[in-house]
Motif scaffolding. Structure first.
Motif, mmCIF file in Angstrom:
data_model
loop_
_atom_site.group_PDB
_atom_site.id
_atom_site.type_symbol
_atom_site.label_atom_id
_atom_site.label_comp_id
_atom_site.label_asym_id
_atom_site.label_seq_id
_atom_site.Cartn_x
_atom_site.Cartn_y
_atom_site.Cartn_z
ATOM 1 N N GLU A 134 13.964 26.719 7.865
ATOM 2 C CA GLU A 134 14.954 25.737 7.417
ATOM 3 C C GLU A 134 16.295 26.444 7.209
ATOM 4 O O GLU A 134 17.357 25.904 7.527
ATOM 5 C CB GLU A 134 14.486 25.080 6.115
ATOM 6 C CG GLU A 134 15.416 23.974 5.655
ATOM 7 C CD GLU A 134 14.934 23.244 4.414
ATOM 8 O OE1 GLU A 134 14.071 23.777 3.701
ATOM 9 O OE2 GLU A 134 15.456 22.143 4.162
ATOM 10 N N HIS A 165 9.674 33.457 16.030
ATOM 11 C CA HIS A 165 9.506 32.006 16.115
ATOM 12 C C HIS A 165 10.161 31.402 17.347
ATOM 13 O O HIS A 165 11.211 31.870 17.787
ATOM 14 C CB HIS A 165 10.151 31.327 14.886
ATOM 15 C CG HIS A 165 9.716 31.935 13.603
ATOM 16 N ND1 HIS A 165 8.496 31.661 13.039
ATOM 17 C CD2 HIS A 165 10.301 32.847 12.799
ATOM 18 C CE1 HIS A 165 8.355 32.365 11.934
ATOM 19 N NE2 HIS A 165 9.436 33.092 11.771
ATOM 20 N N HIS A 167 10.565 27.376 17.800
ATOM 21 C CA HIS A 167 10.179 26.057 17.289
ATOM 22 C C HIS A 167 11.237 25.024 17.641
ATOM 23 O O HIS A 167 12.432 25.333 17.636
ATOM 24 C CB HIS A 167 10.104 26.075 15.761
ATOM 25 C CG HIS A 167 8.905 26.790 15.212
ATOM 26 N ND1 HIS A 167 7.636 26.276 15.289
ATOM 27 C CD2 HIS A 167 8.791 27.971 14.569
ATOM 28 C CE1 HIS A 167 6.787 27.102 14.712
ATOM 29 N NE2 HIS A 167 7.459 28.155 14.272
ATOM 30 N N TYR A 169 12.434 21.271 16.213
ATOM 31 C CA TYR A 169 12.267 20.302 15.133
ATOM 32 C C TYR A 169 13.205 19.122 15.340
ATOM 33 O O TYR A 169 14.342 19.298 15.774
ATOM 34 C CB TYR A 169 12.631 20.912 13.770
ATOM 35 C CG TYR A 169 11.741 22.047 13.350
ATOM 36 C CD1 TYR A 169 10.488 21.800 12.804
ATOM 37 C CD2 TYR A 169 12.157 23.364 13.510
ATOM 38 C CE1 TYR A 169 9.664 22.844 12.425
ATOM 39 C CE2 TYR A 169 11.338 24.412 13.136
ATOM 40 C CZ TYR A 169 10.095 24.143 12.597
ATOM 41 O OH TYR A 169 9.289 25.176 12.233
ATOM 42 N N TYR A 180 11.841 17.272 8.415
ATOM 43 C CA TYR A 180 11.672 17.958 9.693
ATOM 44 C C TYR A 180 10.351 17.545 10.316
ATOM 45 O O TYR A 180 9.334 17.474 9.642
ATOM 46 C CB TYR A 180 11.665 19.482 9.485
ATOM 47 C CG TYR A 180 12.877 19.983 8.741
ATOM 48 C CD1 TYR A 180 14.054 20.283 9.414
ATOM 49 C CD2 TYR A 180 12.851 20.128 7.353
ATOM 50 C CE1 TYR A 180 15.170 20.732 8.727
ATOM 51 C CE2 TYR A 180 13.966 20.575 6.655
ATOM 52 C CZ TYR A 180 15.119 20.867 7.351
ATOM 53 O OH TYR A 180 16.223 21.310 6.664
ATOM 54 N N GLN A 181 10.395 17.319 11.624
ATOM 55 C CA GLN A 181 9.164 17.048 12.367
ATOM 56 C C GLN A 181 9.087 18.082 13.478
ATOM 57 O O GLN A 181 10.000 18.177 14.300
ATOM 58 C CB GLN A 181 9.226 15.625 12.954
ATOM 59 C CG GLN A 181 7.973 15.242 13.711
ATOM 60 C CD GLN A 181 8.167 13.936 14.483
ATOM 61 O OE1 GLN A 181 9.136 13.192 14.255
ATOM 62 N NE2 GLN A 181 7.265 13.661 15.405
ATOM 63 N N ASN A 182 8.005 18.848 13.479
ATOM 64 C CA ASN A 182 7.872 19.847 14.540
ATOM 65 C C ASN A 182 7.448 19.144 15.828
ATOM 66 O O ASN A 182 6.433 18.460 15.857
ATOM 67 C CB ASN A 182 6.837 20.910 14.146
ATOM 68 C CG ASN A 182 6.752 21.994 15.203
ATOM 69 O OD1 ASN A 182 6.233 21.791 16.285
ATOM 70 N ND2 ASN A 182 7.309 23.142 14.895
ATOM 71 N N LYS A 185 6.419 24.178 19.755
ATOM 72 C CA LYS A 185 6.370 25.567 19.258
ATOM 73 C C LYS A 185 5.723 26.417 20.333
ATOM 74 O O LYS A 185 5.125 25.900 21.279
ATOM 75 C CB LYS A 185 5.597 25.656 17.952
ATOM 76 C CG LYS A 185 4.125 25.300 18.056
ATOM 77 C CD LYS A 185 3.450 25.612 16.743
ATOM 78 C CE LYS A 185 2.037 25.110 16.628
ATOM 79 N NZ LYS A 185 1.193 25.098 17.806
ATOM 80 N N ARG A 247 4.826 16.459 22.954
ATOM 81 C CA ARG A 247 4.995 17.839 22.532
ATOM 82 C C ARG A 247 5.863 18.576 23.541
ATOM 83 O O ARG A 247 5.821 18.292 24.733
ATOM 84 C CB ARG A 247 3.638 18.556 22.451
ATOM 85 C CG ARG A 247 2.672 18.000 21.440
ATOM 86 C CD ARG A 247 3.076 18.305 20.025
ATOM 87 N NE ARG A 247 3.314 19.729 19.790
ATOM 88 C CZ ARG A 247 3.856 20.197 18.674
ATOM 89 N NH1 ARG A 247 4.235 19.378 17.723
ATOM 90 N NH2 ARG A 247 4.045 21.483 18.508
ATOM 91 N N ASP A 249 5.983 22.203 23.869
ATOM 92 C CA ASP A 249 5.574 23.552 23.493
ATOM 93 C C ASP A 249 6.048 24.602 24.495
ATOM 94 O O ASP A 249 6.473 24.273 25.609
ATOM 95 C CB ASP A 249 4.050 23.601 23.328
ATOM 96 C CG ASP A 249 3.599 22.862 22.073
ATOM 97 O OD1 ASP A 249 4.394 22.800 21.115
ATOM 98 O OD2 ASP A 249 2.471 22.334 22.058
ATOM 99 N N ARG A 396 4.807 26.614 6.982
ATOM 100 C CA ARG A 396 5.262 25.780 8.108
ATOM 101 C C ARG A 396 6.399 24.894 7.666
ATOM 102 O O ARG A 396 6.604 24.684 6.477
ATOM 103 C CB ARG A 396 4.088 24.910 8.597
ATOM 104 C CG ARG A 396 3.020 25.740 9.287
ATOM 105 C CD ARG A 396 1.749 24.961 9.302
ATOM 106 N NE ARG A 396 1.902 23.789 10.172
ATOM 107 C CZ ARG A 396 1.025 23.451 11.099
ATOM 108 N NH1 ARG A 396 -0.050 24.172 11.290
ATOM 109 N NH2 ARG A 396 1.211 22.382 11.827
ATOM 110 N N GLY A 398 7.807 21.066 8.475
ATOM 111 C CA GLY A 398 7.542 19.801 9.159
ATOM 112 C C GLY A 398 6.105 19.619 9.578
ATOM 113 O O GLY A 398 5.284 20.502 9.449
#
Ligand code: KG4
Ligand code: ZN
Length: 398
Positions: A134, A165, A167, A169, A180-182, A185, A247, A249, A396, A398
Motif C-alpha cells: 500500500e 512483488h 501485483h 490492484y 484494494y482488490q488484487n 500477481k 485474473r 497473473d 496481503r 486486498g
C-alpha cells in the motif's frame, strides 16, 4: 469526472480525525533499506532518509536476511534522528508514528516495529501499521498531490513491481479508507527478481535492474524472441461475477530459463566469466564499463529480455485496466524506475487516453515517505495499531 464510482483523491472532509499538526513519522525496514521520513498530511515530505544496504548484499548477489536485520539494528536510531532533524520537528509535534508491518523479512520487519512501538509509547503518540505494498501505491499518490496536478479519477489500476512483488490492484478510496482488490500477481518470480537473476547470469552487478536498464538501449530488442504463455489460475466457479474471476497473473521464471538456454546454445559462458571477473576488478564499475565488456549478441539479448518483460507488464496492466474500467494507472516499486517501462507505459496511456503516473526515482524504490503517506488516511479514520502488533511477513493487500 466520470460515473458514480469516480472519487477525487482527497483526504479532507467527513472523516473521524482532523489531526493536530498533520505530521506523521514513517519507518520502513521490510527488506534491505532502513528508512525514516516525516510527511505532513500524507502529501508533503519534510524529510526522507534512506540507508541502503545494497553494497553489503551485492557481495552475495542477493539479500541475506540475517545481515539485513543486523544492519537495520545498527542504523535505525540514527536514521530516525536524521529524519526528525532534517524535518526540523520534535517528537512532541508528531500526530502519529507509522511503521511497515508486512510483507517482508520477519527479522527485518521486527526491528522497525519494535522501535516504532517503543517510540510511540515513549512519546505518547498513536501507532499505525502500514502494508508495504500500500505504501508503494501511495508513493505515487502523494507526489501527484504535491504537484497539485489534476486529480486522478477512481478506480485506479495499481501495478506494484519490485524485487519481491509483481501485483496488480484495483484501488479506490471509500470515505476515509482505501480499498484494494488484487486482480493479478506473479505465480513464481517477481519481475525485479528476473532482472536480478538474468543480470547475475550474464556476469553483471547486483541489483540487476539498473544494469539491464542501462545496457538495453545499446541492443536490438527484436533480436531474440521471448514468449509469455497464458497463466492458468485456479479461479473457482459458481455464482461469481466476471470481476471476481478475471485474473491478470504473471510468470517470470520461464523467461529466466529461456535466457539461460540461449546462453548455453549460443556458447556465451566463457565470455560471461571474463566479463564477471573484469567487472569484479573495477572498484566502482559503471554501465559504460559493462558496455565495453559486452559484444553485440549480449546487448541484443539484454534488450530483448527487457523488451519482453516490459511488454508483458504493459499488456497485463492495460488489459486489467480495461477489464475493470480503471480511470488511470499508477506504477510503483523498484522496477518502476526502468526507463523503457516508463516510456512505453506513458505512450500506451496517451494512445488510450488513460492517465499513467509514476513516483519520482527516489520514491520508486523502498522508502519511508510512502509509509507515512499511506498512514495518513488511516490516521484520519482512527485506525490505530495496539501493543500486540507483530511482523506479518506474508501480509496481503486486498
Ligand atoms: O522496491 P525495491 O527497492 O525493493 C523491493 O521491495 O524489492 O525494488 C528492487 C528491485 C530490484 O529487483 C531491482 O533490480 C529492480 O527493483 N530495479 C530495476 C531498476 N531499478 C531497480 N528494475 C528494472 N529497471 C531499473 N531501472
Ligand atoms: Zn518495496
Amino acid at each position: 469526472m466520470g460515473g458514480k464510482s469516480c472519487v477525487r483523491i482527497s483526504y479532507d472532509g467527513g472523516m473521524g480525525n482532523e489531526g493536530g499538526t498533520g505530521l506523521i513519522l514513517g519507518i520502513e525496514s521490510s527488506c534491505d533499506e532502513t528508512a525514516a521520513a516525516v510527511v505532513r498530511r500524507g502529501g508533503e515530505a519534510l524529510s526522507n532518509v534512506v540507508a541502503s544496504q545494497m553494497e553489503l548484499h551485492a557481495n552475495y548477489g542477493g539479500v541475506v536476511p540475517e545481515l539485513a536485520s543486523r544492519e537495520h539494528l545498527r542504523n535505525i536510531v540514527v536514521i530516525v534522528r536524521e529524519a526528525m532533524a532534517r524535518a526540523g520537528v520534535s517528537f512532541a509535534e508528531l500526530d502519529a508514528v507509522a511503521v511497515t508491518e508486512g510483507p517482508g523479512l520477519a527479522g527485518a520487519l521486527l526491528v522497525g516495529i519494535t522501535y516504532a512501538k517503543a517510540l510511540a509509547y515513549g512519546v505518547g503518540k498513536p501507532l499505525i501499521g502500514v502494508n508495504h505494498l500500500e505504501g508503494h501505491i501511495h508513493a505515487v499518490l502523494m507526489e501527484a498531490r504535491a504537484r497539485a496536478e489534476e486529480a486522478m479519477e477512481m478506480p485506479l489500476l495499481a501495478l506494484v513491481v519490485s524485487g519481491g512483488h509483481t501485483h496488480l490492484y484495483l484501488a479506490k478510496q471509500v470515505d476515509a479508507s482505501w480499498r484494494y482488490q488484487n486482480v493479478g500477481k506473479t505465480v513464481d518470480d517477481a519481475a525485479g527478481e528476473a532482472f536480478d537473476k538474468v543480470a547475475k547470469l550474464l556476469g553483471l552487478g547486483y541489483p540487476g535492474g539498473p544494469w539491464i536498464d542501462g545496457l538495453a538501449g545499446l541492443g536490438n530488442p527484436k533480436a531474440v524472441e521471448f514468449k509469455f504463455g497464458q497463466i492458468k489460475t485456479r479461479a473457482e466457479k459458481g455464482g461469481r461475477s466476471f470481476e471476481e474471476l478475471a485474473r491478470f497473473d504473471f510468470s517470470f521464471s520461464g523467461i529466466k530459463t529461456a535466457v539461460l538456454r540461449y546462453v548455453e546454445t549460443q556458447g556465451m559462458r566463457e565470455a560471461i566469466s571474463v566479463r564477471r571477473e573484469a567487472l569484479a576488478g573495477v572498484a566502482k564499475p559503471t554501465v559504460a564499463d559493462a558496455a565495453g565488456l559486452c559484444d553485440g549478441r549480449t546487448l541484443d539479448l539484454i534488450a530483448s529480455f527487457q523488451g519482453a518483460v516490459v511488454g508483458n507488464l504493459l499488456r497485463q496492466a492495460f488489459g486489467a485496466a480495461e477489464a475493470f474500467g480503471a480511470r488511470g494507472i499508477v506504477v510503483s516499486g523498484g522496477v518502476a524506475a526502468n526507463g523503457e517501462l516508463r516510456r512505453r507505459f506513458l505512450a500506451e496511456g496517451e494512445r488510450r487516453g488513460l492517465p499513467v503516473a509514476f513516483p519520482s526515482l527516489a520514491l520508486s524504490t523502498d522508502n519511508a515517505a510512502m509509509i507515512a503517506a499511506a498512514a495518513w488516511p488511516r490516521f484520519l479514520a482512527v485506525e490505530f495499531a495496539d501493543e500486540g502488533m507483530g511482523a506479518l511477513p506474508q501480509m496481503r493487500l486486498g
